[in-house]
Design an enzyme around this catalytic site. Structure first.
Site, PDB file in Angstrom:
ATOM      1  CG  HIS A  21      33.411  39.067  43.970  1.00 45.92           C
ATOM      2  ND1 HIS A  21      32.320  38.109  43.953  1.00 45.92           N
ATOM      3  CD2 HIS A  21      34.441  38.267  44.720  1.00 45.92           C
ATOM      4  CE1 HIS A  21      32.472  37.108  44.785  1.00 45.92           C
ATOM      5  NE2 HIS A  21      33.826  37.136  45.054  1.00 45.92           N
ATOM      6  CG  ASP A 119      28.944  39.506  43.756  1.00 44.21           C
ATOM      7  OD1 ASP A 119      30.127  39.587  43.095  1.00 44.21           O
ATOM      8  OD2 ASP A 119      28.762  38.190  44.482  1.00 44.21           O
TER       9      ASP A 119
HETATM   10  C1  UDX Z   1      38.075  35.311  44.050  1.00 41.87           C
HETATM   11  C2  UDX Z   1      37.876  33.889  43.891  1.00 41.87           C
HETATM   12  O1  UDX Z   1      39.095  33.035  43.632  1.00 41.87           O
HETATM   13  C3  UDX Z   1      37.233  33.348  42.530  1.00 41.87           C
HETATM   14  O2  UDX Z   1      37.232  32.248  42.159  1.00 41.87           O
HETATM   15  C4  UDX Z   1      35.757  34.208  42.549  1.00 41.87           C
HETATM   16  O3  UDX Z   1      34.994  33.969  41.497  1.00 41.87           O
HETATM   17  C5  UDX Z   1      35.850  35.644  42.616  1.00 41.87           C
HETATM   18  O4  UDX Z   1      36.760  36.142  44.052  1.00 41.87           O
HETATM   19  P1  UDX Z   1      40.753  35.960  43.281  1.00 41.87           P
HETATM   20  O5  UDX Z   1      41.042  34.806  44.491  1.00 41.87           O
HETATM   21  O6  UDX Z   1      41.170  37.262  43.407  1.00 41.87           O
HETATM   22  O7  UDX Z   1      38.970  36.090  43.153  1.00 41.87           O
HETATM   23  O8  UDX Z   1      41.045  35.452  41.854  1.00 41.87           O
HETATM   24  P2  UDX Z   1      40.322  35.577  40.440  1.00 41.87           P
HETATM   25  O9  UDX Z   1      39.042  35.276  40.476  1.00 41.87           O
HETATM   26  O10 UDX Z   1      41.375  34.656  39.574  1.00 41.87           O
HETATM   27  O11 UDX Z   1      40.832  37.109  40.366  1.00 41.87           O
HETATM   28  C6  UDX Z   1      41.946  37.815  40.230  1.00 41.87           C
HETATM   29  C7  UDX Z   1      41.853  38.924  39.316  1.00 41.87           C
HETATM   30  O12 UDX Z   1      42.910  39.855  39.572  1.00 41.87           O
HETATM   31  C8  UDX Z   1      41.717  38.579  37.932  1.00 41.87           C
HETATM   32  O13 UDX Z   1      40.770  39.416  37.028  1.00 41.87           O
HETATM   33  C9  UDX Z   1      43.230  39.027  37.474  1.00 41.87           C
HETATM   34  O14 UDX Z   1      43.437  39.253  36.149  1.00 41.87           O
HETATM   35  C10 UDX Z   1      43.449  39.886  38.336  1.00 41.87           C
HETATM   36  N1  UDX Z   1      45.153  40.243  38.689  1.00 41.87           N
HETATM   37  C11 UDX Z   1      45.651  39.200  39.267  1.00 41.87           C
HETATM   38  C12 UDX Z   1      45.699  41.270  38.067  1.00 41.87           C
HETATM   39  O15 UDX Z   1      45.157  42.111  37.599  1.00 41.87           O
HETATM   40  N2  UDX Z   1      46.971  41.300  38.310  1.00 41.87           N
HETATM   41  C13 UDX Z   1      47.763  40.197  39.249  1.00 41.87           C
HETATM   42  O16 UDX Z   1      49.146  40.628  39.126  1.00 41.87           O
HETATM   43  C14 UDX Z   1      46.739  39.304  39.335  1.00 41.87           C
END
Ligand code: UDX
Length: 469
Positions: A21, A119
């Site tokens: 988020h 948010d």
């Molecule tokens: C969660 C939910 O899964 C998501 O669908 C919702 O909308 C927001 O909260 P998360 O599970 O962390 O988030 O996944 P994601 O939405 O994919 O966000 C992860 C973020 O971390 C991405 O922006 C990704 O680029 C970043 N990331 C991930 C990194 O910068 N480095 C990494 O090694 C892994």
């Protein structure tokens, strides 16, 4: 360092304090700053962002400033328990938010406040903003179709979708192994009201009508998003055209669809340090030869499933870059359950990576993902096909769209089974049609960013809209 000098309007932004988020909210903040707005960020001390990366923003810390307050002092910092803050602060945060907003609205040495952007899950902020006659826009960090399905949860619940016998539903969610799920045909049936989905996709969301704190959060999120002055989505029109039409029919607030990853990276809002040491290795790898693996910032697996993943990967004989967050395997600090000799020459394992940069690297041929929405959009932005292993919430819905609607990935819908993992990885790496579809989606996205395109227009109309307050 730039200051607020020359900036005539200010926007106050209030992200939910979790990586998935925080990233889109800071991308949006950077975008609005680049359009001339002064930015004030409200944030909790929990998961505090690196403020030194944002010398041009003003930060105010609210809601958890008293380290001795028993309501939150002992809440878990990691895992699902960390989300209990959403429930708590939505219940008891209104006075503090109102107080801080009153201070901002009366500040003489800052530009006047145009609006508050929170948010969508900070639903308590709507009544506070209403009291102060301050327009509140929401940032919804998941897809439009997820919003429509979340809005239908009470209805789907009344229809009994969440009431499959506990014997069926519980193992499905328990550790998301799916291995012991009884052969219940209903799980594979289409949801009549949303034919794209199977019944098991709905169950995997993991919350239902008012059954617990999260059920309440979702229904209030939907209600107060509908009551807001505008909704900003991390998406683009060509991806979710039908859903946009439905939402525009049902909700009077204007919608702005902006694929944030095309505007700013998330490097500066990363809560963990990004390891860049593998990049020289990645540079040496042939085009489209590497599977990038990452399951976002919160998902956790049981050790037996982690081992299954390792076997599936080894048997695929593909080279890989794997982000294993410390704590990803429950009960382990980091990589203890790995077999000897793994990853060997074929792969690299890191704790956290510059994901967008990695996805944009020409060596990356596929993304094995948990289908978090940021990850999904980032993959679409780079035209990388996906292997989807969703956990809960919006992720099973995203996975279904990726595989069955946009056809830019494969959904591992039976859980962690090494043969299926191996087959999915091999298939996605070799499937030229899927790669072409992924490229096609990226091209549509790129076109939407050019002057006159839908995403370009969305940014312009958002700026005009905020300026009109
Ligand atoms: C969660 C939910 O899964 C998501 O669908 C919702 O909308 C927001 O909260 P998360 O599970 O962390 O988030 O996944 P994601 O939405 O994919 O966000 C992860 C973020 O971390 C991405 O922006 C990704 O680029 C970043 N990331 C991930 C990194 O910068 N480095 C990494 O090694 C892994």
């Amino acid at each position: 360092m730039e200051t607020t000098v020359g900036r005539h309007r200010r926007v106050i932004m209030f992200p939910l304090p979790y990586q998935g988020h925080v990233n889109p909210m800071f991308q949006l903040a950077n975008l609005l700053y680049s359009k001339g707005f002064s930015i004030t960020i409200f944030h909790t001390n929990f998961n505090k962002p690196k403020t030194s990366n944002y010398p041009h923003f003003t930060f105010r810390f609210i809601l958890d400033n008293d380290p001795h307050d028993e309501r939150y002092a002992n809440l878990p910092l990691q895992g699902m328990g960390a989300f209990s803050r959403i429930i708590l602060f939505n219940k008891c945060g209104a006075d503090q938010l109102r107080h801080q907003l009153e201070l901002e609205l009366s500040a003489k040495d800052e530009p006047p406040v145009s609006c508050l952007i929170t948010d969508a899950s900070w639903h308590f902020a709507q009544s506070v903003a209403d009291c102060l006659n301050l327009p509140r826009l929401v940032l919804r960090t998941s897809s439009l179709f997820c919003f429509l399905i979340y809005a239908s949860i009470p209805f789907l619940d009344d229809l009994g979708y969440f009431n499959l016998s506990d014997n069926t539903a519980t193992p499905l969610l328990d550790g998301l192994g799916y291995n012991n799920v009884p052969d219940d045909k209903r799980l594979e049936e289409q949801v009549a009201e949303f034919p794209v989905l199977k019944v098991k996709d709905v169950i995997k969301i993991g919350f239902k009508k008012d059954n617990d704190g999260m059920g309440d959060i979702i229904s209030n999120m939907v209600k107060q998003t509908k009551a807001s002055s505008g909704i900003i989505w991390n998406s683009f029109k060509e991806l979710e055209q039908l859903q946009l039409e439905t939402i525009r029919r049902d909700i009077p607030a204007p919608c702005f669809l902006i694929p944030f990853a095309k505007h700013f990276t998330t490097a500066s809002s990363s809560l963990l340090d990004q390891d860049r040491s593998f990049l020289p290795w990645l540079d040496q790898q042939p085009r489209n030869s590497i599977v990038y693996i990452s399951f976002g910032s919160v998902a956790q697996v049981e050790e037996k499933h982690f081992v299954e993943m390792v076997h599936g990967l080894v048997d695929s004989k593909q080279s890989f870059l794997w982000v294993v967050r410390p704590g990803f395997v429950s009960g382990s600090t980091w990589l203890e359950p790995l077999p000897d000799g793994f990853p060997g020459e074929r792969g690299r394992i890191v704790k956290w990576a510059p994901q967008q940069e990695v996805l944009g690297h020409e060596a990356i041929g596929a993304f094995w993902t948990h289908s978090g929405w940021n990850s999904t959009v980032e993959s679409v932005c780079e035209g990388v096909p996906m292997i989807c292993s969703p956990f809960w919430g919006d992720q099973p819905l995203d996975a279904r769209y990726v595989s069955d609607v946009w056809k830019v990935g494969v959904y591992l819908e039976n859980g962690w089974k090494r043969e299926e993992i191996t087959n999915a990885i091999r298939r996605v790496m070799a499937d030229e049609e899927m790669r072409e579809k992924s490229r096609g989606l990226k091209q549509k996205l790129d076109a939407s960013l050019i002057e006159g395109g839908s995403s370009y227009e969305s940014v312009e109309s958002l700026v005009d809209y905020i300026s009109s307050f």
